[in-house]
Design a protein around this motif. Structure first.
Motif, short mmCIF file in Angstrom:
data_model
loop_
_atom_site.label_atom_id
_atom_site.label_comp_id
_atom_site.label_asym_id
_atom_site.label_seq_id
_atom_site.Cartn_x
_atom_site.Cartn_y
_atom_site.Cartn_z
N LYS A 40 -5.86 39.27 -13.82
CA LYS A 40 -6.69 38.59 -14.81
C LYS A 40 -7.41 37.38 -14.23
O LYS A 40 -8.10 36.66 -14.94
N GLU A 41 -7.26 37.16 -12.94
CA GLU A 41 -7.88 36.00 -12.31
C GLU A 41 -9.35 36.24 -11.97
O GLU A 41 -9.76 37.36 -11.70
N CYS A 42 -10.11 35.16 -12.01
CA CYS A 42 -11.51 35.19 -11.59
C CYS A 42 -11.67 34.27 -10.39
O CYS A 42 -10.93 33.31 -10.21
N ILE A 51 -7.74 31.52 -14.35
CA ILE A 51 -8.06 32.26 -15.58
C ILE A 51 -8.76 31.36 -16.60
O ILE A 51 -9.01 31.78 -17.72
N CYS A 56 -13.62 31.64 -14.88
CA CYS A 56 -14.08 32.86 -15.56
C CYS A 56 -15.30 32.65 -16.45
O CYS A 56 -15.82 33.60 -17.04
N SER A 64 -12.68 39.17 -13.47
CA SER A 64 -12.79 39.41 -14.91
C SER A 64 -13.58 38.31 -15.60
O SER A 64 -13.05 37.55 -16.43
N ASN A 66 -15.90 36.14 -17.99
CA ASN A 66 -16.03 36.11 -19.45
C ASN A 66 -17.43 36.55 -19.86
O ASN A 66 -18.43 35.91 -19.50
N ASN A 227 -12.62 47.25 -14.81
CA ASN A 227 -13.25 45.96 -14.50
C ASN A 227 -14.77 45.96 -14.51
O ASN A 227 -15.39 44.93 -14.77
#
Length: 280
Positions: A40-42, A51, A56, A64, A66, A227
């Motif tokens: 879930k990390e950007c 995150i 994000c 990922s 936003n 993704n």
């Protein structure tokens, strides 16, 4: 004497803590080339993993990102337009035409096959009936980019890519570098999550991605549907960013320009107008 020992121990603990922070900072600054280890990390434009909105949000480099409050018209949607069964769009002759550009000195020459691609695509519920021609053109373009023109089945830059994870722990002696047509898929958490979805022992045996062309395409398609696909409505540029943020960093303009040209050319061959969201 005891006070001196306590002072020494405290100094050592402080040094180790500072070293850990520095190591994390150095790693984070490399995420633009290595990706972030967490599912879930950007990776932010500043090179840090996380995150939060700092990573994000607006300044999201890859991962990922936003997508809230981002909206474009119909002509930007890679998933819109004419559709058809996958085997009627990517015919054996079209696939052969694409693979004809793979050089004889390429390690993956002959590895990626039409049958493996069609079987892998049809194994996903999303693509069982029909697929959008634009999406397939974008997919094949970015698969080619991710494997250096289908020349490689393994990333030349090897590494362990192992991060602490209770759910997806690294297996002894295994390395989780990029394999298959999307070699930006790295880290044990990605291999672990793909293992569960695909029902394949990729966490225990990541090498099977480079041993089976169907497994290689399945791993790439799992990443794509999870993704990349959520960003299709934003256009080819944003879709590319989800695969490899370096395509949108303005430091490699010729690479980005060539990639867009490949996508546009493939759209024409398949018989569909490319979307208007070509830029990142």
């Amino acid at each position: 004497m005891s006070n001196r020992k306590a002072t020494t121990e405290n100094a050592l603990m402080f040094f180790l803590l500072a070293f850990a922070v520095m190591a994390k900072t150095v790693f984070s600054q490399n995420c633009q080339s290595t990706g972030c280890p967490g599912l879930k990390e950007c990776c932010s434009s500043w090179g840090s993993c996380g995150i939060k909105d700092d990573q994000c949000g607006f300044w999201c480099f890859s991962g990922s990102c936003n997508l809230k409050n981002k909206s474009y018209g119909f002509d930007y949607n890679v998933g819109a337009g004419p559709r058809g069964p996958i085997e009627s769009i990517v015919t054996p002759s079209l696939f052969k035409r694409i693979m004809s550009k793979v050089g004889n000195n390429c390690p993956a020459k002959g590895f990626y096959t039409h049958q493996a691609f069609i079987s892998a695509v049809k194994s996903f519920q999303t693509y069982k009936r029909t697929v959008a021609k634009r999406e397939i053109a974008a997919m094949l373009t970015l698969f080619a980019h991710g494997s250096k023109g289908f020349c490689y089945k393994e990333d030349k830059a090897r590494g362990k890519y192992c991060s602490p994870s209770k759910k997806y722990p690294c297996q002894p002696g295994k390395q989780y570098y990029g394999r298959g047509p999307l070699q930006s898929i790295r880290w044990n958490e990605y291999y672990g999550a793909a293992s569960i979805f695909l029902r394949l022992p990729l966490l225990k045996n990541p090498d099977m991605v480079a041993q089976s062309p169907e497994v290689a395409f399945k791993l790439a398609l799992w990443f794509w549907t999870t993704n990349v696909r959520p960003a299709l409505y934003l256009g080819f540029g944003e879709t590319s960013k989800r695969v490899d943020g370096r395509l949108c960093d303005n430091l490699h303009p010729e690479d980005t320009k060539n990639l867009v040209k490949q996508y546009v050319d493939l759209c024409k061959i398949i018989g569909v107008t490319p979307d208007e969201g070509l830029d990142c």
